[in-house]
Write an enzyme that holds these catalytic residues in place. Structure first.
Site, PDB file in Angstrom:
ATOM      1  N   CYS A   2       0.859  -1.166   0.000  1.00 33.61           N
ATOM      2  CA  CYS A   2       0.000   0.000   0.000  1.00 33.61           C
ATOM      3  C   CYS A   2       0.906   1.230   0.000  1.00 33.61           C
ATOM      4  O   CYS A   2       2.036   1.183   0.481  1.00 33.61           O
ATOM      5  CB  CYS A   2      -0.933   0.114   1.201  1.00 33.61           C
ATOM      6  SG  CYS A   2      -2.041  -1.263   1.402  1.00 33.61           S
ATOM      7  N   ARG A  27       3.506  -0.115  -5.273  1.00 32.27           N
ATOM      8  CA  ARG A  27       3.314  -0.682  -3.936  1.00 32.27           C
ATOM      9  C   ARG A  27       1.998  -1.447  -3.811  1.00 32.27           C
ATOM     10  O   ARG A  27       1.744  -2.103  -2.808  1.00 32.27           O
ATOM     11  CB  ARG A  27       3.345   0.424  -2.880  1.00 32.27           C
ATOM     12  CG  ARG A  27       4.641   1.173  -2.830  1.00 32.27           C
ATOM     13  CD  ARG A  27       4.586   2.253  -1.783  1.00 32.27           C
ATOM     14  NE  ARG A  27       4.476   1.695  -0.449  1.00 32.27           N
ATOM     15  CZ  ARG A  27       5.507   1.330   0.289  1.00 32.27           C
ATOM     16  NH1 ARG A  27       6.727   1.476  -0.165  1.00 32.27           N
ATOM     17  NH2 ARG A  27       5.327   0.833   1.491  1.00 32.27           N
ATOM     18  N   TRP A  74      -2.848  -2.542  -1.559  1.00 31.70           N
ATOM     19  CA  TRP A  74      -2.528  -3.944  -1.849  1.00 31.70           C
ATOM     20  C   TRP A  74      -3.272  -4.729  -0.776  1.00 31.70           C
ATOM     21  O   TRP A  74      -2.924  -4.669   0.404  1.00 31.70           O
ATOM     22  CB  TRP A  74      -1.024  -4.174  -1.765  1.00 31.70           C
ATOM     23  CG  TRP A  74      -0.621  -5.559  -2.146  1.00 31.70           C
ATOM     24  CD1 TRP A  74      -0.494  -6.054  -3.407  1.00 31.70           C
ATOM     25  CD2 TRP A  74      -0.296  -6.636  -1.262  1.00 31.70           C
ATOM     26  NE1 TRP A  74      -0.104  -7.373  -3.359  1.00 31.70           N
ATOM     27  CE2 TRP A  74       0.029  -7.760  -2.052  1.00 31.70           C
ATOM     28  CE3 TRP A  74      -0.239  -6.769   0.132  1.00 31.70           C
ATOM     29  CZ2 TRP A  74       0.401  -8.987  -1.522  1.00 31.70           C
ATOM     30  CZ3 TRP A  74       0.130  -7.996   0.666  1.00 31.70           C
ATOM     31  CH2 TRP A  74       0.447  -9.081  -0.157  1.00 31.70           C
ATOM     32  N   ASN A  99      -0.982   2.296   5.829  1.00 28.27           N
ATOM     33  CA  ASN A  99      -0.170   1.234   5.219  1.00 28.27           C
ATOM     34  C   ASN A  99       0.384   0.400   6.358  1.00 28.27           C
ATOM     35  O   ASN A  99       0.961   0.947   7.296  1.00 28.27           O
ATOM     36  CB  ASN A  99       0.967   1.876   4.407  1.00 28.27           C
ATOM     37  CG  ASN A  99       2.028   0.869   4.008  1.00 28.27           C
ATOM     38  OD1 ASN A  99       1.718  -0.293   3.751  1.00 28.27           O
ATOM     39  ND2 ASN A  99       3.261   1.308   3.943  1.00 28.27           N
ATOM     40  N   GLY A 100       0.194  -0.923   6.280  1.00 29.28           N
ATOM     41  CA  GLY A 100       0.697  -1.794   7.342  1.00 29.28           C
ATOM     42  C   GLY A 100      -0.386  -2.772   7.762  1.00 29.28           C
ATOM     43  O   GLY A 100      -1.381  -2.949   7.052  1.00 29.28           O
ATOM     44  N   LYS A 485      11.074 -15.111 -12.205  1.00 24.69           N
ATOM     45  CA  LYS A 485      10.704 -14.054 -13.165  1.00 24.69           C
ATOM     46  C   LYS A 485       9.565 -14.538 -14.057  1.00 24.69           C
ATOM     47  O   LYS A 485       8.604 -13.823 -14.287  1.00 24.69           O
ATOM     48  CB  LYS A 485      11.876 -13.659 -14.072  1.00 24.69           C
ATOM     49  CG  LYS A 485      12.993 -12.863 -13.477  1.00 24.69           C
ATOM     50  CD  LYS A 485      12.702 -11.406 -13.207  1.00 24.69           C
ATOM     51  CE  LYS A 485      12.144 -11.189 -11.833  1.00 24.69           C
ATOM     52  NZ  LYS A 485      13.040 -11.138 -10.730  1.00 24.69           N
ATOM     53  N   GLU A 488       6.289 -14.773 -12.045  1.00 23.07           N
ATOM     54  CA  GLU A 488       5.799 -13.457 -11.613  1.00 23.07           C
ATOM     55  C   GLU A 488       5.053 -12.711 -12.708  1.00 23.07           C
ATOM     56  O   GLU A 488       4.002 -12.144 -12.459  1.00 23.07           O
ATOM     57  CB  GLU A 488       7.000 -12.566 -11.238  1.00 23.07           C
ATOM     58  CG  GLU A 488       7.372 -12.542  -9.796  1.00 23.07           C
ATOM     59  CD  GLU A 488       8.463 -11.520  -9.524  1.00 23.07           C
ATOM     60  OE1 GLU A 488       9.497 -11.539 -10.220  1.00 23.07           O
ATOM     61  OE2 GLU A 488       8.279 -10.705  -8.619  1.00 23.07           O
ATOM     62  N   HIS A 504      16.214 -37.468  -9.436  1.00 20.62           N
ATOM     63  CA  HIS A 504      15.652 -37.808  -8.123  1.00 20.62           C
ATOM     64  C   HIS A 504      14.170 -37.442  -8.024  1.00 20.62           C
ATOM     65  O   HIS A 504      13.626 -37.405  -6.932  1.00 20.62           O
ATOM     66  CB  HIS A 504      16.451 -37.126  -7.012  1.00 20.62           C
ATOM     67  CG  HIS A 504      17.884 -37.580  -6.964  1.00 20.62           C
ATOM     68  ND1 HIS A 504      18.251 -38.853  -6.632  1.00 20.62           N
ATOM     69  CD2 HIS A 504      19.029 -36.921  -7.270  1.00 20.62           C
ATOM     70  CE1 HIS A 504      19.571 -38.969  -6.711  1.00 20.62           C
ATOM     71  NE2 HIS A 504      20.073 -37.807  -7.100  1.00 20.62           N
ATOM     72  N   LYS A 603       5.644  -4.048  -5.260  1.00 27.14           N
ATOM     73  CA  LYS A 603       7.093  -3.894  -5.339  1.00 27.14           C
ATOM     74  C   LYS A 603       7.758  -3.990  -3.975  1.00 27.14           C
ATOM     75  O   LYS A 603       8.808  -4.598  -3.828  1.00 27.14           O
ATOM     76  CB  LYS A 603       7.403  -2.536  -5.984  1.00 27.14           C
ATOM     77  CG  LYS A 603       8.877  -2.267  -6.182  1.00 27.14           C
ATOM     78  CD  LYS A 603       9.402  -3.083  -7.330  1.00 27.14           C
ATOM     79  CE  LYS A 603      10.889  -2.909  -7.523  1.00 27.14           C
ATOM     80  NZ  LYS A 603      11.432  -4.061  -8.257  1.00 27.14           N
TER      81      LYS A 603
END
Ligand code: AGP
Length: 608
Positions: A2, A27, A74, A99-100, A485, A488, A504, A603
């Site tokens: 966020c 963010r 987010w 934010n948090g 990568k 994502e 294996h 990010k």
């Protein structure tokens, strides 16, 4: 994650806030919102999706005012809906962005419900705004009410609060989540990241844990956790604002891939001479290098992969033990710390919650010292570590880390050689390694020359659902990074294995639908790796081989060959990273995903 922005000015702050949010979208981009305080009250717009959806609301119905707060989300608690979007209100006059994560939100919510407060969202944040509203009943001063409420919160927060009858100020605070104050002329700001404010100021104050700030147009007053007024220094931002422009590129990620040659030069600059690593790059206290007997590296995600490469380098060059661990595991276990151990963190952002928590824990465990390899000079990680080596990659905007990774590797190589020198590495070998480092930027450009070819092979991945990456030695962490990568940004399931592990278990996955990406430098593992590739070919697997010419591998029936420059062994992991970044980029473009802002990610991961 966020992002929050706040502003108080003599002009309308709406545009400043919206531009700030766009710059903070890295963010989180599930929803966004703005609350503006003007003489008519606190009005707000909120919208699901990217900041553009919020801009559209402002175009349809502009809001005008000289104090405001804004948020890009987010989602943690509650789905990305408009009801869960910030700002959250208590009544009509009090609005807050956060934010948090508030860990004790459930008991607080029960207490507030018992007092008659109604909750309109599923967020943990809404408890904060109701608590402030409740506190204002007995403590009418907004600043003091906020200070009282913060003592009740467990978890991490950066907040901004506006109240209708507070026309000359707004309040902000941080503990566990980043927040900077931007200082302007007759206007002041807050943001989760200074990048969000570069369009209005280049002067910043970095708040410390527990700080509460009162912002008026002319003044910024900072109170520490004890409520005492503190002076904090103003820093001037020294990066070019254009670093946040996409320039000629379609995506930030591609721009950042192409910047790697120049940012690796910036990372090397002043850290190596013609013949040596300059230990002054670790600061005045570089004597710690001669005392190191062990290294513990702790990081997350891509940064963790960089740490895995460094383990090979440190043990090989310096001959001392090195362990690497993801921060989210390290922070929750009992760690045995051998004497004279260096605690080394790696982080692009310097704000990753797990890495910060690991550092804070490590500081109590008797390490020799703490060293942060980080890209953001003003970050919490840098400020809380005893020593820092900056990666100098410049702002990285694409959520998928590219130039931050290769500069981390470069900084780790410098560090590994510096430690090795104190552990008997010869002057001749040091010179050889330093000369190899000097040729790195040119090799990166050579690797980038394969872009057009990789774009063509990327087409073949568009309808694949899985991919397997193989490497041996330092190529194994690079295989892990390549697979990260790909998943994502193209949402293709990908795994990475040390090639010797294939038999294996993972060999059972291999069939004609499974692309196998093999990283094959010409080194002493070559013959063993070629045998592993035979095992794949015998089962009909489609092989994508990234190798240098000296390996004598080339296009064949079931092999798609991509040439990677032949480089000194020590540089192989850095140079082999480039084609994998290009591959994931082009696959994502073919699939039409959101390259710079892939779904569900952010990010800077400032929550646990
Ligand atoms: C990289 O592509 C990722 N987005 C992610 O794994 C990232 O590296 C991780 O979250 C750690 O971030 P940091 O380097 O800022 O600490």
């Amino acid at each position: 994650m966020c992002g929050i922005v706040g502003a108080i000015a003599r002009r309308n702050v709406a545009k400043i806030l919206l531009e700030g949010l766009s710059r903070l979208e890295y963010r989180g981009y599930d929803s966004s919102g703005v609350a503006i305080n003007n003489l008519d009250g606190v009005s707000s717009h909120r919208a699901v999706g990217k900041v553009q959806a919020l801009r559209d609301k402002f175009t349809a119905e502009p809001l005008d005012g000289k104090i405001g707060i804004a948020h890009t989300r987010w989602a943690t608690h509650g789905k990305p809906t408009e009801a869960n979007a910030h700002p959250h209100f208590s009544g009509e006059d009090l609005a807050l962005v956060h934010n948090g994560i508030i860990e004790n939100h459930e008991p607080l919510r029960r207490e507030l419900k018992a007092k008659g407060y109604e909750f309109k969202s599923e967020t943990d944040t809404e408890v904060i705004v109701h608590l402030i509203h409740d506190a204002l009943k007995t403590e009418p001063d907004l600043l003091k009410a906020v200070q009282n409420v913060l003592t009740k919160l467990h978890g991490a927060f950066a907040i901004g609060v506006v109240k209708n009858d507070e026309n000359g100020r707004f309040i902000a605070a941080r503990k566990g989540s980043p927040l900077v104050v931007g200082v302007g002329i007759e206007e002041n700001f807050i943001a989760s990241d200074q990048l969000a404010l570069l369009h209005v100021t280049d002067q910043f104050i970095f708040l410390e844990e527990g700080d509460v700030v009162e912002l008026t147009r002319d003044q910024v007053t900072i109170f520490d956790e004890k409520g005492e007024v503190q002076e904090r220094p103003i820093s001037v931002f020294n990066h070019n604002v254009d670093a946040t422009d996409k320039g000629e590129f379609r995506h930030y990620m591609m721009k950042e891939i192409y910047e790697q040659s120049s940012v690796i030069s910036a990372c090397l600059e002043g850290r190596i001479s013609e013949t040596k690593v300059l230990t002054s790059c670790f600061g005045a206290e570089s004597e710690f290098l001669k005392d190191i007997e062990n290294v513990h590296i702790v990081a997350c995600g891509t940064s963790y992969h960089a740490g895995m490469v460094a383990k090979y380098w440190i043990e090989d060059l310096a001959g001392i033990p090195c362990s690497v661990e993801v921060a989210s595991e390290y922070r929750y276990r009992k760690v045995a710390v051998p004497k004279k151990t260096l605690f080394l963190t790696l982080s692009q952002s310097g704000e990753t919650a797990d890495t910060l928590a690991a550092l804070r824990m490590a500081k109590e465990l008797g390490y020799l010292t703490t060293l942060a390899i980080c890209n953001v000079p003003s970050s919490t990680l840098v400020r809380e570590s005893a020593l820092t080596l900056l990666t100098n990659a410049g702002p990285e905007i694409g959520v998928a880390s590219t130039k931050a990774f290769t500069t981390q590797l470069t900084a780790l190589l410098i560090t590994s050689v510096a430690i090795a020198v104190e552990n008997g590495l010869s002057a001749e070998k040091e010179q050889e390694l330093v000369q190899a480092m000097r040729s790195l930027p040119a090799y990166i450009n050579d690797a980038l020359a394969q872009d057009a070819h990789i774009k063509v092979i990327a087409d073949r991945f568009a309808n694949k659902h899985n991919a397997l990456f193989l490497g041996r030695g330092t190529m194994f962490p690079i295989a892990l990074e390549g697979s990260l990568k790909l998943k994502e940004i193209s949402y293709i399931h990908a795994e990475a294995y040390p090639a010797g592990e294939l038999k294996h278990g993972p060999l059972a996955l291999v069939d004609e639908d499974m692309p196998i990406i093999a990283l094959v430098p010409h080194n002493d593992m070559l013959d063993k790796l070629k045998s592993n590739l035979q095992e794949v070919a015998a089962r009909g697997g489609e092989l994508y081989v990234f190798a240098d010419k000296e390996t004598d591998l080339h296009n064949e029936d079931n092999i798609v060959f991509t040439e990677v420059p032949k480089v000194d062994r020590i540089l192989e992991p850095i140079v082999h990273t480039i084609p994998l970044q290009l591959l994931s980029y082009h696959v994502a473009v073919v699939k039409g995903t959101d390259v710079d802002q892939p779904r569900n990610l952010a990010k800077s991961v400032t929550v646990e």
